[in-house]
Scaffold this motif. Structure first.
Motif, PDB file in Angstrom:
ATOM      1  N   ASP A 303       6.482 -15.423 -22.311  1.00 52.71           N
ATOM      2  CA  ASP A 303       5.491 -14.471 -21.802  1.00 52.71           C
ATOM      3  C   ASP A 303       5.292 -13.359 -22.826  1.00 52.71           C
ATOM      4  N   PHE A 304       4.062 -13.247 -23.406  1.00 52.94           N
ATOM      5  CA  PHE A 304       3.790 -12.230 -24.410  1.00 52.94           C
ATOM      6  C   PHE A 304       3.767 -10.818 -23.815  1.00 52.94           C
ATOM      7  N   SER A 305       3.476 -10.722 -22.522  1.00 53.93           N
ATOM      8  CA  SER A 305       3.375  -9.397 -21.912  1.00 53.93           C
ATOM      9  C   SER A 305       4.733  -8.784 -21.602  1.00 53.93           C
ATOM     10  N   ARG A 306       5.783  -9.522 -21.771  1.00 57.20           N
ATOM     11  CA  ARG A 306       7.122  -9.006 -21.455  1.00 57.20           C
ATOM     12  C   ARG A 306       7.553  -8.022 -22.533  1.00 57.20           C
ATOM     13  N   PRO A 307       8.008  -6.812 -22.167  1.00 52.18           N
ATOM     14  CA  PRO A 307       8.410  -5.837 -23.185  1.00 52.18           C
ATOM     15  C   PRO A 307       9.710  -6.255 -23.863  1.00 52.18           C
ATOM     16  N   ARG A 308      10.045  -5.531 -24.908  1.00 52.36           N
ATOM     17  CA  ARG A 308      11.271  -5.834 -25.652  1.00 52.36           C
ATOM     18  C   ARG A 308      12.490  -5.651 -24.752  1.00 52.36           C
ATOM     19  N   LEU A 309      13.420  -6.612 -24.843  1.00 53.92           N
ATOM     20  CA  LEU A 309      14.613  -6.591 -23.999  1.00 53.92           C
ATOM     21  C   LEU A 309      15.554  -5.474 -24.437  1.00 53.92           C
ATOM     22  N   ASP A 310      16.060  -4.766 -23.463  1.00 53.53           N
ATOM     23  CA  ASP A 310      17.058  -3.724 -23.724  1.00 53.53           C
ATOM     24  C   ASP A 310      18.405  -4.262 -23.264  1.00 53.53           C
ATOM     25  N   ILE A 311      19.241  -4.654 -24.232  1.00 51.64           N
ATOM     26  CA  ILE A 311      20.516  -5.304 -23.913  1.00 51.64           C
ATOM     27  C   ILE A 311      21.583  -4.234 -23.727  1.00 51.64           C
ATOM     28  N   PRO A 312      22.223  -4.172 -22.571  1.00 52.60           N
ATOM     29  CA  PRO A 312      23.303  -3.182 -22.366  1.00 52.60           C
ATOM     30  C   PRO A 312      24.465  -3.431 -23.314  1.00 52.60           C
ATOM     31  N   ARG A 313      25.180  -2.361 -23.583  1.00 51.89           N
ATOM     32  CA  ARG A 313      26.282  -2.441 -24.538  1.00 51.89           C
ATOM     33  C   ARG A 313      27.381  -3.373 -24.048  1.00 51.89           C
ATOM     34  N   HIS A 314      27.666  -3.389 -22.744  1.00 58.20           N
ATOM     35  CA  HIS A 314      28.771  -4.196 -22.241  1.00 58.20           C
ATOM     36  C   HIS A 314      28.458  -5.699 -22.288  1.00 58.20           C
ATOM     37  N   MET A 315      27.170  -6.076 -22.535  1.00 57.04           N
ATOM     38  CA  MET A 315      26.814  -7.492 -22.620  1.00 57.04           C
ATOM     39  C   MET A 315      26.812  -8.003 -24.065  1.00 57.04           C
ATOM     40  N   LEU A 316      27.127  -7.106 -25.036  1.00 60.85           N
ATOM     41  CA  LEU A 316      27.188  -7.491 -26.434  1.00 60.85           C
ATOM     42  C   LEU A 316      28.634  -7.768 -26.830  1.00 60.85           C
ATOM     43  N   PRO A 317      28.883  -8.511 -27.911  1.00 62.23           N
ATOM     44  CA  PRO A 317      30.258  -8.741 -28.372  1.00 62.23           C
ATOM     45  C   PRO A 317      30.939  -7.428 -28.733  1.00 62.23           C
ATOM     46  N   GLN A 318      32.147  -7.236 -28.210  1.00 64.29           N
ATOM     47  CA  GLN A 318      32.888  -5.987 -28.421  1.00 64.29           C
ATOM     48  C   GLN A 318      33.628  -6.082 -29.740  1.00 64.29           C
ATOM     49  N   THR A 319      32.882  -5.879 -30.844  1.00 64.29           N
ATOM     50  CA  THR A 319      33.472  -5.940 -32.175  1.00 64.29           C
ATOM     51  C   THR A 319      32.683  -5.035 -33.101  1.00 64.29           C
ATOM     52  N   ASN A 320      33.335  -4.655 -34.219  1.00 61.87           N
ATOM     53  CA  ASN A 320      32.670  -3.795 -35.200  1.00 61.87           C
ATOM     54  C   ASN A 320      31.834  -4.573 -36.199  1.00 61.87           C
ATOM     55  N   HIS A 321      31.949  -5.863 -36.159  1.00 63.99           N
ATOM     56  CA  HIS A 321      31.165  -6.688 -37.087  1.00 63.99           C
ATOM     57  C   HIS A 321      29.720  -6.815 -36.585  1.00 63.99           C
ATOM     58  N   PRO A 322      28.749  -6.962 -37.507  1.00 57.77           N
ATOM     59  CA  PRO A 322      27.347  -7.081 -37.069  1.00 57.77           C
ATOM     60  C   PRO A 322      27.085  -8.428 -36.414  1.00 57.77           C
ATOM     61  N   THR A 323      26.023  -8.446 -35.607  1.00 55.92           N
ATOM     62  CA  THR A 323      25.558  -9.691 -35.012  1.00 55.92           C
ATOM     63  C   THR A 323      24.288 -10.148 -35.727  1.00 55.92           C
ATOM     64  N   ALA A 324      23.914 -11.389 -35.496  1.00 50.63           N
ATOM     65  CA  ALA A 324      22.683 -11.891 -36.118  1.00 50.63           C
ATOM     66  C   ALA A 324      21.461 -11.099 -35.655  1.00 50.63           C
ATOM     67  N   PHE A 325      21.488 -10.633 -34.395  1.00 53.29           N
ATOM     68  CA  PHE A 325      20.355  -9.875 -33.867  1.00 53.29           C
ATOM     69  C   PHE A 325      20.282  -8.483 -34.486  1.00 53.29           C
ATOM     70  N   SER A 326      21.444  -7.908 -34.835  1.00 52.56           N
ATOM     71  CA  SER A 326      21.448  -6.536 -35.370  1.00 52.56           C
ATOM     72  C   SER A 326      20.938  -6.458 -36.792  1.00 52.56           C
ATOM     73  N   VAL A 327      21.010  -7.553 -37.572  1.00 50.90           N
ATOM     74  CA  VAL A 327      20.536  -7.518 -38.956  1.00 50.90           C
ATOM     75  C   VAL A 327      19.120  -8.064 -39.084  1.00 50.90           C
ATOM     76  N   ILE A 328      18.540  -8.523 -37.963  1.00 47.12           N
ATOM     77  CA  ILE A 328      17.169  -9.036 -37.992  1.00 47.12           C
ATOM     78  C   ILE A 328      16.233  -7.964 -37.451  1.00 47.12           C
ATOM     79  N   HIS A 329      15.130  -7.716 -38.152  1.00 45.47           N
ATOM     80  CA  HIS A 329      14.137  -6.732 -37.733  1.00 45.47           C
ATOM     81  C   HIS A 329      12.773  -7.413 -37.638  1.00 45.47           C
TER      82      HIS A 329
END
Length: 825
Positions: A303-329
Motif C-alpha cells: 500500500d503506497f498510502s501507508r506512512p513510514r513505519l515507526d519501529i519501537p526500540r524494544h522491537m529492535l535487536p538489543q545490540t550496539n552493532h548496526p542493522t541493515a535497516f539503519s545503514v540504508i537510507h
C-alpha cells in the motif's frame, strides 16, 4: 391605398400557399424515400443469397479439404512405410555386397595361401635335392669352417641382443619422459583455461561495473530493466499508481565500502524487485515484463498510502552493532516499509568480522535478532539449538550499493593485468614444454628405428645360426637320409593341407556365387520398390497439388463471401440505415412544416382556394416579387398622422430612458473617484511600510555578520539603492555602491537582499545557484546557516546549488543533500 391592400392580400395568400407547398413537397420526398427504402430492402435477400451460396461452397471445400488432408496423411504414412522398406532393402543390399566382397577377399586369400604352400613344397623338394648334392660334396674342412661360422654367428647374436636390450631401455626411458612432459603440458593447458576463464570473468565484471557506472539502474536487473522501464513508461496510463523500482535504485548505503557485501547478502534478493499498489497493477507490470522479455520479475504488492513505519526500540535487536535497516537510507517511505515488512532488514545485524559475528549470533542471546552478517559475507543464525554458519556464495557479486565504482574497477583492472601476465607466462612455459615434447618425439622415433634395425639383424643372424646348427646336427647324427625323410613327411603334410584348402576354396566359390545371386535379387527388388515408390510419390505430389488448388478455391470463396458481406454492410445496410434516417428526418420536417402551416391557415382554406399546384420555389419567386411590389407601392404613400404621433411618443420615451441612464452613470463615476482616492492613500501607506519592512529584514540578515545597512526606494524615480556600513569602518560614512565592497561582502550583502525579498514574496519553489562562489569560509558558513534556517522557517521547498563542500550544512529530517562525483578529465 386600395392597391396596396390588394397587394397585401395577395402576399398573405402567397405566404399561405408557400407554407402548405413546403408540406406537400416534404410529403412527395417522403414517398420517394419510402420507395428507396423498399428498393434497398429488396437488395438484402439477393446479397444474403450470394453470401449463403459462398458459405455453402466454403463448407463443401472445407469438407473436401479435410478429406484430402486425411488422404494425404494416409499417403504420407504409406510413403514413409515405403521409404522405410527402401532403406531396409538398401541396407540389406549393402550388407550383401559387403558379404560378397568379404567372401571374394577370403577366396583370394585362400588362393594365395595355396600358392604359397605349393611354393613351399617346391622349396622342400629343392632342399632334398640340395641335401643330396651337399652330402656328396661335404668334407672335413667344410665341417670345421661351419663350426667356426657358428661361433662367429653366436658372438654376433649376443652382441646384437645386448644392443637390442640397451635400445629398449633407452626407448622406455624416453617414453616415460614423454609421458611426464605430456602430463605437464595437460596441467599447463588446464591452468591456462582456468586463467583465461578468470580473465573473461574479470573483464565481464569490469564491463558490468562500467555499465552500472553509466546507468545505475542496470545494476539491479541488467540491461533488461531499461527495456522494462520503457515499457512501463509506454503503459503508464494503465497503472493506478506508477510502480516503484528497482528497489536498489531508491536506496543509498551509509559506509558503502564497509557494509556493501553484508547488506547485499542480507537484502539483495529484493533489490531487483518492483513495488506496486494493488493486484491489478501487478498484472499490468507482469505484462510489461513479458513485453520486455524480463522473465522471473519479483513483484511486491504494498500500500503506497501507508506512512513510514515507526519501529519501537524494544522491537529492535538489543545490540550496539548496526542493522541493515539503519545503514540504508531512502527518500521513499514505501521502499523502507517494504525492506522492513518483506526483507526484515531491521532484525539483520551487521558486524565487522567472523569472531564478533559468532559472539553476537550465538553467545550474547540478543533478542529480536534474526540473522548476523559479517562484512566479508558470512551469514550466521540459530534456530533453537541448531547453530548455522554459511559462507559467501562463490558466484556472489557485490558492489551494487557502493557510492562509486572507480576503486572496484581499478582493482579489477589490476587483477585482469596480473591474470593476463600469468597467462603470457603460462603460454611461454607451454611452448617450451611442447618444444621439449617434440624433441622427445623425434628422439623416440630415432631410437625406435635403430631398435627395429638391430632387431631385424638379430633375427636374421639367429635364423642363420639355427640353420647352421641344424645343418651340423644333421651331418653328425643321421646324415642326409633322416633329413630327406623328414622333408618328405613335410611335403606330404603340406600337400594334405593344400587339398583341404582347395576343398574350402570350392565351398567359398559356391558361397560367393550365392552372395552374388542374393545381391542381384536384392538389387532388382530395390529397383522395383523404387519404381513403386516413385509412383506413390507422384500420387502424393498430385494429391498435394489438388490440396493446394482446394485451398486456393477455399480462399477465393472466402474472399468472395467477405466481398459480399462488405457490400451488405457497407453499401446495402449502411445505405438502408442512411435512407431510414433521412426518412425519419423528412417525416419530422413534414410534421414541423404541417404544424407551421396549420398555424398560418387551415388546410381546408387552401383546398377551398383550389389547392397548391405550384412548387415552393415558384411560390417563393412570386412571393418575392409581390413583396417588392408592395414595398414600392408603400413608398409612394407616406405614413398617416396616427403613425407619426405614435413614432413621436416612442422617441420621447427613449430619450427619457437615456437621461435616467446618464444620471446613474454620473453617480457611479463619483463613487469611483472617491474609492480611487482612498485606495491611492492606502497604496502609498503600504508602499512606505514595505520600504521600511525591506530595510528591517535586510538589516536583520546583515546583523548575523555584524553589518548594518539601508535600502532606499524611490517610487517616483523608479530607483533602488543599497547602503552598507561595515563594522571596521570608524567613520559615519556608508558605502552606497556595492562595487566598493570586497567579493565576499558584496556576495553576502546581495544574499541578504535576496532573502529580504524572498521573505516578502510567496512561492512554492525557490532555487539559488552558486551564491557563495566569491565568499570566504566564514561568510560561506554564515550564509549557509542563514539560508538553511530561513528555508526551514519558511516551509517552502528550496534548492541550493554550490560547487563548494556542503558537509558544514547542519542535518535535519527535512534537509536532503545530493553530492555529485567529481568530473574526470
Amino acid at each position: 391605398m386600395e392597391l396596396v391592400e390588394e397587394i397585401s392580400q395577395q402576399v398573405q395568400l402567397l405566404r399561405k400557399k408557400l407554407a402548405w407547398s413546403w408540406v406537400y413537397d416534404a410529403g412527395r420526398k417522403l414517398d420517394a424515400q419510402q420507395k428507396l427504402i423498399e428498393k434497398l430492402k429488396g437488395r438484402i435477400p439477393s446479397c444474403q443469397e450470394r453470401i449463403d451460396l459462398h458459405h455453402h461452397k466454403i463448407e463443401e471445400l472445407s469438407d473436401h479439404l479435410a478429406t484430402k488432408k486425411s488422404q494425404i496423411s494416409n499417403m504420407m504414412e504409406k510413403t514413409n512405410e515405403v521409404r522405410r522398406m527402401k532403406e531396409d532393402l538398401h541396407q540389406s543390399l549393402s550388407m550383401a555386397v559387403k558379404e560378397r566382397f568379404k567372401l571374394e577377399e577370403e577366396q583370394k586369400r585362400k588362393t594365395r595361401e595355396i600358392q604359397k604352400m605349393g611354393q613351399h613344397v617346391k622349396s622342400l623338394e629343392q632342399q632334398i635335392h640340395d641335401l643330396h648334392e651337399q652330402y656328396m660334396k661335404n668334407t672335413q674342412a667344410e665341417d670345421n669352417e661351419m663350426e667356426e661360422r657358428q661361433r662367429e654367428l653366436q658372438v654376433e647374436v649376443d652382441e646384437a641382443n645386448i644392443n637390442l636390450r640397451r635400445l629398449k631401455e633407452e626407448e622406455d626411458e624416453i617414453i616415460q619422459r614423454k609421458s611426464v612432459v605430456e602430463n605437464e603440458i595437460e596441467k599447463i593447458a588446464d591452468q591456462m583455461q582456468e586463467v583465461e576463464r578468470r580473465h573473461r570473468s574479470i573483464s565481464s565484471r569490469i564491463r558490468e561495473l562500467q555499465m552500472h557506472q553509466t546507468n545505475k539502474v542496470t545494476a539491479f536487473g541488467g540491461s533488461l530493466v531499461t527495456s522494462l522501464l520503457q515499457a512501463i513508461e509506454r503503459h503508464q496510463h494503465k497503472f493506478s499508481s506508477p510502480p516503484i523500482g528497482p528497489i536498489g535504485t531508491h536506496v543509498k548505503l551509509e559506509h558503502g565500502d564497509m557494509w556493501s557485501i553484508a547488506v547485499e547478502n542480507a537484502v539483495g534478493r529484493v533489490l531487483n524487485a518492483f513495488i506496486v499498489t494493488d493486484h491489478k497493477d501487478a498484472r499490468i507490470l507482469r505484462a510489461c515484463a513479458r513485453e520486455a522479455n524480463y522473465n522471473h520479475l519479483q513483484i511486491i504488492i504494498y500500500d503506497f498510502s501507508r506512512p513510514r513505519l515507526d519501529i519501537p526500540r524494544h522491537m529492535l535487536p538489543q545490540t550496539n552493532h548496526p542493522t541493515a535497516f539503519s545503514v540504508i537510507h531512502s527518500d521513499n517511505p514505501t521502499v523502507l516499509n517494504v525492506l522492513v515488512d518483506v526483507a526484515s532488514a531491521e532484525r539483520q545485524v551487521l558486524v565487522k568480522d567472523y569472531d564478533v559475528g559468532k559472539t553476537v549470533a550465538f553467545d550474547q542471546r540478543v533478542s529480536n535478532l534474526k540473522e548476523v552478517y559479517t562484512s566479508d559475507g558470512f551469514k550466521m543464525f540459530s534456530r533453537g539449538s541448531a547453530q548455522t554458519i554459511l559462507p559467501l556464495n562463490k558466484n556472489f557479486r557485490a558492489g551494487r550499493l557502493c557510492g562509486s565504482f572507480d576503486n572496484e574497477i581499478k582493482n579489477l583492472e589490476r587483477d585482469a593485468l596480473e591474470v593476463k601476465e600469468r597467462a603470457q607466462q603460462g603460454r611461454g612455459v607451454k611452448r617450451a614444454k611442447e618444444e621439449e615434447f617434440r624433441n622427445l618425439q623425434n628422439m623416440l622415433s630415432s631410437v625406435k628405428r635403430r631398435r627395429i634395425d638391430v632387431e631385424r639383424q638379430s633375427k636374421k643372424m639367429e635364423f642363420e645360426l639355427e640353420d647352421v646348427k641344424k645343418l651340423l646336427s644333421s651331418e653328425v647324427s643321421s646324415g642326409p637320409a633322416s633329413t630327406v625323410d623328414e622333408l618328405h613327411e613335410d611335403i606330404s603334410k603340406v600337400k594334405n593341407e593344400i587339398r583341404e584348402k582347395e576343398t574350402l576354396l570350392e565351398k567359398l566359390h559356391q558361397r560367393v556365387a550365392e552372395a552374388g545371386i542374393k545381391a542381384k535379387d536384392l538389387k532388382v527388388s530395390f529397383e522395383n520398390l523404387c519404381e513403386s515408390a516413385k509412383s506413390e510419390i507422384d500420387a502424393l505430389a498430385e494429391a498435394e497439388r489438388e490440396l493446394m488448388m482446394i485451398e486456393k478455391d477455399l480462399h477465393a470463396a472466402e474472399r468472395e463471401k467477405k466481398h459480399y458481406e462488405e457490400i451488405m454492410h457497407n453499401k446495402v445496410l449502411s445505405e438502408l440505415q442512411k435512407a431510414k434516417a433521412e426518412f425519419q428526418e423528412l417525416e419530422r420536417i413534414c410534421k414541423e412544416n404541417n404544424r407551421k402551416a396549420s398555424m398560418i391557415c387551415p388546410e381546408d382554406e387552401i383546398e377551398a382556394l383550389g389547392g397548391c399546384k405550384e412548387s415552393p420555389e415558384q411560390l417563393s419567386t412570386l412571393l418575392g416579387r409581390a413583396t417588392q411590389r408592395l414595398e414600392r407601392e408603400s413608398q409612394r404613400f407616406p405614413e398617416s398622422i396616427d403613425d407619426l404621433r405614435m413614432l413621436c411618443e416612442k422617441k420621447e420615451r427613449k430619450i427619457s430612458r437615456k437621461q435616467q441612464t446618464y444620471k446613474a452613470f454620473r453617480e457611479k463615476l463619483e463613487a469611483c473617484e472617491v474609492a480611487l482616492h482612498f485606495r491611492w492613500k492606502k497604496f502609498q501607506t503600504n508602499a512606505n511600510a514595505l520600504k521600511r519592512q525591506l530595510t528591517w529584514q535586510f538589516n536583520g540578515h546583515l546583523v548575523k555578520k555584524g553589518i548594518s545597512g539601508k535600502i532606499k526606494v524611490s517610487y517616483e524615480e523608479q530607483t533602488l539603492s543599497v547602503e552598507v556600513n561595515m563594522p571596521q569602518d570608524t567613520s559615519s560614512s556608508s558605502v552606497c555602491d556595492t562595487r566598493g565592497l570586497s567579493g565576499g561582502e558584496r556576495s553576502f550583502s546581495t544574499l541578504c537582499f535576496a532573502l529580504a525579498l524572498h521573505e516578502m514574496t510567496e512561492s512554492p519553489f525557490r532555487a539559488m545557484d552558486e551564491f557563495d562562489v566569491f565568499m570566504d569560509a566564514v561568510s560561506r558558513k554564515i550564509s549557509l546557516d542563514a539560508l538553511v534556517d530561513f528555508a526551514l522557517a519558511q516551509g517552502s521547498q528550496w534548492i541550493f546549488i554550490t560547487p563548494h563542500d556542503i558537509s558544514m550544512v547542519k542535518h535535519d529530517e527535512r534537509i536532503k543533500k545530493q553530492q555529485m562525483a567529481a568530473p574526470r578529465g
